[in-house]
Design a protein around this motif. Sequence first.
Motif, mmCIF file in Angstrom:
data_model
loop_
_atom_site.group_PDB
_atom_site.id
_atom_site.type_symbol
_atom_site.label_atom_id
_atom_site.label_comp_id
_atom_site.label_asym_id
_atom_site.label_seq_id
_atom_site.Cartn_x
_atom_site.Cartn_y
_atom_site.Cartn_z
ATOM 1 N N ARG A 206 0.823 -1.219 0.000
ATOM 2 C CA ARG A 206 0.000 0.000 0.000
ATOM 3 C C ARG A 206 0.862 1.277 0.000
ATOM 4 O O ARG A 206 0.541 2.266 0.634
ATOM 5 N N ARG A 207 1.976 1.229 -0.749
ATOM 6 C CA ARG A 207 2.859 2.397 -0.853
ATOM 7 C C ARG A 207 2.587 3.084 -2.187
ATOM 8 O O ARG A 207 3.266 2.846 -3.190
ATOM 9 N N ALA A 208 1.581 3.926 -2.225
ATOM 10 C CA ALA A 208 1.099 4.529 -3.471
ATOM 11 C C ALA A 208 2.164 5.397 -4.142
ATOM 12 O O ALA A 208 2.370 5.311 -5.361
ATOM 13 N N GLU A 209 2.825 6.252 -3.373
ATOM 14 C CA GLU A 209 3.814 7.167 -3.963
ATOM 15 C C GLU A 209 4.959 6.395 -4.614
ATOM 16 O O GLU A 209 5.384 6.720 -5.723
ATOM 17 N N GLU A 210 5.421 5.371 -3.931
ATOM 18 C CA GLU A 210 6.505 4.542 -4.485
ATOM 19 C C GLU A 210 6.048 3.852 -5.765
ATOM 20 O O GLU A 210 6.792 3.791 -6.756
ATOM 21 N N ALA A 211 4.835 3.325 -5.765
ATOM 22 C CA ALA A 211 4.306 2.618 -6.940
ATOM 23 C C ALA A 211 4.183 3.564 -8.133
ATOM 24 O O ALA A 211 4.539 3.210 -9.270
ATOM 25 N N LEU A 312 -3.239 8.254 -16.751
ATOM 26 C CA LEU A 312 -4.158 8.624 -15.669
ATOM 27 C C LEU A 312 -4.944 7.409 -15.178
ATOM 28 O O LEU A 312 -5.165 7.245 -13.967
ATOM 29 N N GLN A 313 -5.355 6.543 -16.094
ATOM 30 C CA GLN A 313 -6.094 5.340 -15.714
ATOM 31 C C GLN A 313 -5.238 4.426 -14.831
ATOM 32 O O GLN A 313 -5.726 3.877 -13.841
ATOM 33 N N ILE A 314 -3.959 4.279 -15.189
ATOM 34 C CA ILE A 314 -3.081 3.411 -14.405
ATOM 35 C C ILE A 314 -2.771 4.048 -13.051
ATOM 36 O O ILE A 314 -2.734 3.355 -12.015
ATOM 37 N N GLU A 315 -2.564 5.357 -13.026
ATOM 38 C CA GLU A 315 -2.323 6.040 -11.745
ATOM 39 C C GLU A 315 -3.545 5.928 -10.820
ATOM 40 O O GLU A 315 -3.406 5.709 -9.613
ATOM 41 N N LYS A 316 -4.733 6.040 -11.413
ATOM 42 C CA LYS A 316 -5.969 5.876 -10.635
ATOM 43 C C LYS A 316 -6.060 4.456 -10.083
ATOM 44 O O LYS A 316 -6.435 4.246 -8.924
ATOM 45 N N PHE A 317 -5.703 3.483 -10.913
ATOM 46 C CA PHE A 317 -5.690 2.080 -10.493
ATOM 47 C C PHE A 317 -4.744 1.892 -9.299
ATOM 48 O O PHE A 317 -5.088 1.218 -8.308
ATOM 49 N N ILE A 318 -3.551 2.507 -9.359
ATOM 50 C CA ILE A 318 -2.557 2.383 -8.277
ATOM 51 C C ILE A 318 -3.120 2.968 -6.981
ATOM 52 O O ILE A 318 -3.039 2.349 -5.911
ATOM 53 N N LEU A 319 -3.703 4.157 -7.083
ATOM 54 C CA LEU A 319 -4.244 4.804 -5.882
ATOM 55 C C LEU A 319 -5.387 4.006 -5.272
ATOM 56 O O LEU A 319 -5.491 3.894 -4.048
ATOM 57 N N GLU A 320 -6.244 3.438 -6.110
ATOM 58 C CA GLU A 320 -7.372 2.631 -5.600
ATOM 59 C C GLU A 320 -6.858 1.355 -4.927
ATOM 60 O O GLU A 320 -7.407 0.925 -3.901
ATOM 61 N N CYS A 321 -5.816 0.758 -5.500
ATOM 62 C CA CYS A 321 -5.255 -0.452 -4.895
ATOM 63 C C CYS A 321 -4.614 -0.172 -3.545
ATOM 64 O O CYS A 321 -4.621 -1.026 -2.646
ATOM 65 N N CYS A 322 -4.045 1.020 -3.404
ATOM 66 C CA CYS A 322 -3.335 1.362 -2.168
ATOM 67 C C CYS A 322 -4.244 1.980 -1.103
ATOM 68 O O CYS A 322 -3.806 2.227 0.023
ATOM 69 N N ALA A 323 -5.480 2.256 -1.474
ATOM 70 C CA ALA A 323 -6.411 2.841 -0.479
ATOM 71 C C ALA A 323 -6.694 1.817 0.600
ATOM 72 O O ALA A 323 -6.982 0.650 0.317
ATOM 73 N N LYS A 324 -6.622 2.228 1.825
ATOM 74 C CA LYS A 324 -6.811 1.301 2.956
ATOM 75 C C LYS A 324 -8.294 1.076 3.182
ATOM 76 O O LYS A 324 -9.086 1.955 2.997
#
Length: 324
Positions: A206-211, A312-324
Amino acid sequence: MSNIVLLFGEDQFGIHEKLDFWKAKFIEKYEGDINLDEFEGNTPPNQIIEAAESVPFLGEKRLIVVKDFLKTQDADSQKKMVDLLNKVPEFTTLVFLELTPPDRRKSLFKKLQKQARLEECKSLIGNDLTEWIISRVKALNSEIEWGPATYLGSLIGNDSWRLKNEIEKLATHTQGKAITRETIDKMVSGSANTTVFKLTDSLGQRRAEEAINLFHTLVEKGEAIPMIFSMLVRQFRMIIQIKELQSQGMAHAQIASKIKQHPYAVTSMASQTANFSEKELEIIYHKLLQIDRGLKTGEFRYQVSDQREFMLQIEKFILECCAK
């Protein structure tokens, strides 16, 4: 042993190395290359066989190499070669070199299968790849243990050309000392697969910035966004496979054999399965399918000159995956 050879396979480096070895030995034994001929695949069959029938000039043997004949020639020309192969004399070694897997249904391949010596250079995987790395290192008067060799193989994959270059670089740097994992990390930049692995690991932690930074690194290195996306899909598909096979009690070596992956890669990815529950993996894979569907149906645009919407779609995907 047949004097007609089909040299082919997935490992192009292995094919070139084997051919270069044969040519060098021929030149050394027969004192020159005057009786060595090489033809491109579009050469007419009659011309190749005429050269094969020519008596060696001031020598005992003739070596003829034909490159990509099976790939280049049409069915009629291949059938003509089938009829002519019996005319190749004993003093000539005729090598068909194919840099792409030949069509095994064609008449010429079937003829060669029966009459020729088949030399297949398969892509190296698993322990075979590790042993190959160790032998290449030793040939350069350097050393590497099994663990670092396996790690290097998982980092680069079975790209023999690149592995050769990286091994030479590492051996030059260590100057006879052992090549360690630390040296590899310092000297070798991982493949895109390695970066995607790290990206997936960041998602699991869940490390969004790193991902997102890792995703941007891939883009900055020139990796096409559709390629990055397909690698992400592949990575999660393998994590799902590994998690399912683990639940069946399979060991890592068994899983590697079943899904045809390097054992080191399976061991590494197996550690990632603990980061995701089955439900989370189901949701993640569904999100990836939604992105794929959106691309195909035109919900968002992708052009080489304008990648922003796909990014943008992939960045959104990353943020949704990392949301707690």
